[in-house]
Design an enzyme around this catalytic site. Structure first.
Site, PDB file in Angstrom:
ATOM      1  N   THR A   1       0.697  -1.286   0.000  1.00  0.00           N
ATOM      2  CA  THR A   1       0.000   0.000   0.000  1.00  0.00           C
ATOM      3  C   THR A   1       0.715   1.321   0.000  1.00  0.00           C
ATOM      4  O   THR A   1       1.753   1.535   0.627  1.00  0.00           O
ATOM      5  CB  THR A   1      -0.964   0.060   1.209  1.00  0.00           C
ATOM      6  OG1 THR A   1      -1.798  -1.061   1.124  1.00  0.00           O
ATOM      7  CG2 THR A   1      -1.839   1.262   1.200  1.00  0.00           C
TER       8      THR A   1
ATOM      9  N   ASP B   1      -3.754   3.225  -3.597  1.00  0.00           N
ATOM     10  CA  ASP B   1      -3.486   2.342  -4.746  1.00  0.00           C
ATOM     11  C   ASP B   1      -4.446   1.160  -4.612  1.00  0.00           C
ATOM     12  O   ASP B   1      -5.317   1.168  -3.740  1.00  0.00           O
ATOM     13  CB  ASP B   1      -2.020   1.879  -4.734  1.00  0.00           C
ATOM     14  CG  ASP B   1      -1.768   0.850  -3.655  1.00  0.00           C
ATOM     15  OD1 ASP B   1      -1.276  -0.248  -3.968  1.00  0.00           O
ATOM     16  OD2 ASP B   1      -2.080   1.148  -2.476  1.00  0.00           O
TER      17      ASP B   1
ATOM     18  N   ARG C   1      -3.467  -2.470  -4.903  1.00  0.00           N
ATOM     19  CA  ARG C   1      -2.843  -3.807  -4.932  1.00  0.00           C
ATOM     20  C   ARG C   1      -2.940  -4.464  -3.559  1.00  0.00           C
ATOM     21  O   ARG C   1      -2.605  -3.847  -2.554  1.00  0.00           O
ATOM     22  CB  ARG C   1      -1.379  -3.686  -5.351  1.00  0.00           C
ATOM     23  CG  ARG C   1      -0.602  -5.004  -5.243  1.00  0.00           C
ATOM     24  CD  ARG C   1       0.843  -4.846  -5.610  1.00  0.00           C
ATOM     25  NE  ARG C   1       1.019  -4.743  -7.059  1.00  0.00           N
ATOM     26  CZ  ARG C   1       2.203  -4.633  -7.650  1.00  0.00           C
ATOM     27  NH1 ARG C   1       3.297  -4.607  -6.936  1.00  0.00           N
ATOM     28  NH2 ARG C   1       2.276  -4.543  -8.959  1.00  0.00           N
TER      29      ARG C   1
ATOM     30  N   LYS D   1      -9.347   0.143  -1.164  1.00  0.00           N
ATOM     31  CA  LYS D   1      -8.728   0.434   0.126  1.00  0.00           C
ATOM     32  C   LYS D   1      -9.333   1.655   0.792  1.00  0.00           C
ATOM     33  O   LYS D   1      -8.972   1.986   1.919  1.00  0.00           O
ATOM     34  CB  LYS D   1      -7.225   0.673  -0.061  1.00  0.00           C
ATOM     35  CG  LYS D   1      -6.528  -0.580  -0.554  1.00  0.00           C
ATOM     36  CD  LYS D   1      -5.051  -0.412  -0.592  1.00  0.00           C
ATOM     37  CE  LYS D   1      -4.450  -1.565  -1.371  1.00  0.00           C
ATOM     38  NZ  LYS D   1      -3.017  -1.492  -1.492  1.00  0.00           N
TER      39      LYS D   1
ATOM     40  N   GLY E   1      -1.985  -2.290   6.014  1.00  0.00           N
ATOM     41  CA  GLY E   1      -1.654  -3.296   7.033  1.00  0.00           C
ATOM     42  C   GLY E   1      -2.331  -4.607   6.679  1.00  0.00           C
ATOM     43  O   GLY E   1      -2.554  -4.903   5.518  1.00  0.00           O
TER      44      GLY E   1
ATOM     45  N   SER F   1       3.580   1.086   2.916  1.00  0.00           N
ATOM     46  CA  SER F   1       4.968   0.848   2.487  1.00  0.00           C
ATOM     47  C   SER F   1       5.410   1.892   1.474  1.00  0.00           C
ATOM     48  O   SER F   1       6.596   2.187   1.357  1.00  0.00           O
ATOM     49  CB  SER F   1       5.101  -0.548   1.900  1.00  0.00           C
ATOM     50  OG  SER F   1       4.179  -0.711   0.852  1.00  0.00           O
TER      51      SER F   1
ATOM     52  N   ASP G   1       7.339   1.780  -5.220  1.00  0.00           N
ATOM     53  CA  ASP G   1       7.252   0.812  -4.130  1.00  0.00           C
ATOM     54  C   ASP G   1       6.724  -0.512  -4.672  1.00  0.00           C
ATOM     55  O   ASP G   1       5.735  -0.547  -5.387  1.00  0.00           O
ATOM     56  CB  ASP G   1       6.305   1.349  -3.041  1.00  0.00           C
ATOM     57  CG  ASP G   1       6.056   0.321  -1.965  1.00  0.00           C
ATOM     58  OD1 ASP G   1       4.888   0.183  -1.555  1.00  0.00           O
ATOM     59  OD2 ASP G   1       7.009  -0.348  -1.539  1.00  0.00           O
TER      60      ASP G   1
ATOM     61  N   SER H   1       3.040  -1.649  -3.639  1.00  0.00           N
ATOM     62  CA  SER H   1       1.870  -0.917  -4.149  1.00  0.00           C
ATOM     63  C   SER H   1       1.860  -1.046  -5.654  1.00  0.00           C
ATOM     64  O   SER H   1       2.916  -1.144  -6.291  1.00  0.00           O
ATOM     65  CB  SER H   1       1.946   0.559  -3.794  1.00  0.00           C
ATOM     66  OG  SER H   1       2.375   0.734  -2.487  1.00  0.00           O
TER      67      SER H   1
END
Lengths: 273, 204
Positions: free
Chosen positions: A40, A56, A58, A72, A86, A168, A205, A208
């Site tokens: 995320t 995002d 994923r 999300k 998380g 992240s 990242d 994500s």
């Protein structure tokens, strides 16, 4: 019979009856499974008319992408939304639970929910589980007292900020915010900045990816822009595709059961003259 | 070795045109030894709703018994079958209840909802729902299944083509996984009938 009664709908909350067995399995050398996490990038910012949230899409299970287009940004109240990072089950469960509690509170008070109410309910739940409920949230909304944006950490601490990132990909997104954010952005500028920050997380990242979801909350009106940007379309599709002819697969046995359509019995009043 | 690799499993569900298919492998193992080659992983909840449970076999069976119990109570109270979306929420709640001592199973739920619109979803062992519009996979062979389904899946397939596609995806994926296989079991549900087939696969 006491055991059976325990299986009937419980009063809610966690049940710990399998913990002893799981401890025993751990000691025997079995590793616990990885839970689905939302690696995320989630962000939020306050603009001149309200709050904009971005995320995002994923969801990962270890190194594998489990869901390429998950949601999300969770609904809390008509004027409050919450992004979650998380453990996916924890963010979903905690936001659903607080959303229900807010609804009951609205019925009891007859007023629009306030962001600080959602914040207090979330932080007290997370603190009481001492960080074991692994949910990191960006909570935003507009209520009678104005626009608010908060971050909630898994241990229960909160921050109130004009712009925030979590997950992240938070460092990648924060880099964009720190250079381009200013007070009093317009709606278009705000959406553009949020999309840029999420894209920064998506491309830099590994946790994500996929698409950008945006949610714009203003006084009296909320716009949920699901898949606002799709910067990762699937371009390698084969035009022919796989064509398996009928009878290609070897079948050992077949059983076909026709489904009976359910007959509706009309309700007849017992005391009809 | 992970707890999920103790018994071995492979499950996949796909959506077609007004129909869905759910398929599983048939092996039950204890670490690397095979104990049964006719193990049932897909269970019927009602005529148009099926649940497949991968992971630890004992937890899969316990979960199934609890779910059937709850569904029967629901049928008695509401005098109708549960909708797939409601059932998915029920499974999610039952799994999350055990957040700190979870059941080691990952369900795959497939059903026909109102107006016979197909519904599929999967969850991790804590109940985090993933609603997909095309396919969902679960089990030790899940990584291969993701790859096979990504390439073989096409939207709006007719029941016959859907059966062939899901079978080929399942068989090719379990061939790349030591812990699942020994044949396949495919259920194809359309608004008018249920087709249950056993597939011939590699027995190694």
């Amino acid at each position: 019979m006491a055991r059976l009664a325990a299986d009937a709908p419980t009063k809610g909350g966690f049940s710990f009856d399998l913990c002893q067995r799981n401890e025993m399995l751990l000691k025997k050398g079995m590793h616990l499974p990885t839970f689905r996490k939302t690696g995320t990038t989630i962000v939020g910012l306050v603009f001149q008319d309200g709050v904009i949230l971005g995320a995002d899409t994923r969801a990962t299970e270890g190194p594998i992408v489990a869901d390429k287009n998950c949601e999300k940004i969770h609904y809390m109240a008509p004027n409050i939304y919450c992004c979650g990072a998380g453990t996916a089950a924890d963010t979903e469960a905690v936001t659903d639970m607080v959303s229900s509690q807010l609804q009951l509170h609205r019925y009891a008070t007859g007023r629009e929910s306030r962001v600080v109410t959602a914040l207090t309910l979330l932080k007290s739940h997370l603190f009481s589980y001492q960080g074991h409920v692994s949910a990191a949230l960006v909570l935003g909304g507009v209520d009678i007292t104005g626009p608010h944006l908060h971050t909630v950490y898994p241990h229960g601490s909160t921050d109130t900020l004009p712009f925030a990132t979590m997950g992240s990909g938070s460092l990648a997104a924060m880099a964009v915010f720190e250079s381009k954010f200013r007070e009093g952005l317009t709606k278009e500028e705000g959406i553009k900045l949020v999309s840029e920050a999420i894209c920064s997380g998506i491309f830099n990242d590994l946790g994500s990816g996929s698409n950008v979801d945006v949610c714009v909350i203003t006084k009296g009106h909320t716009e949920y822009l699901r898949n606002h940007q799709l910067p990762n379309p699937r371009t390698y599709v084969s035009s022919r595709g796989y064509n398996f002819v009928k009878g290609h697969t070897e079948v050992l046995s077949t059983k076909i059961t026709p489904l009976k359509s359910k007959v509706e019995v009309a309700e007849v009043d017992a005391m009809e003259e | 070795m992970s707890i999920f690799e103790y018994n071995g499993s492979a499950l996949v569900a796909m959506v077609g045109k007004n129909c869905f298919a759910i398929a599983s492998d048939r092996r039950l193992g204890v670490n690397l030894q095979t104990v049964a080659t006719d193990f049932q992983r897909i269970f019927k909840i009602h005529d148009k709703l099926y649940i497949g449970l991968s992971g630890l076999a004992t937890d899969a069976q316990t979960m199934y018994q609890r779910l059937v119990f709850r569904h029967k109570l629901y049928q008695l109270r509401e005098e109708r079958d549960m909708k797939p979306q409601t059932f998915a929420s029920l499974v999610s709640a039952l799994l999350y209840e055990k957040r700190f001592g979870p059941y080691f199973c990952q369900p795959v739920i497939a059903g026909l909802g109102d107006d016979d619109v197909p519904f599929i979803c999967t969850m991790d062992c804590l109940g985090a729902k993933e609603l997909a519009k095309d396919f969902v996979v679960s089990g030790t062979a899940s990584e291969s299944l993701y790859g096979a389904c990504e390439s073989m899946y096409k939207p709006n397939m007719e029941p016959e083509e859907l059966f062939e596609t899901i079978s080929q995806a399942l068989l090719s994926s379990v061939d790349r996984d030591c812990l699942s296989g020994w044949g396949g079991h495919v259920l194809l549900v359309t608004p008018t009938e249920v087709q249950e087939r056993t597939l011939k696969g590699r027995m190694d």
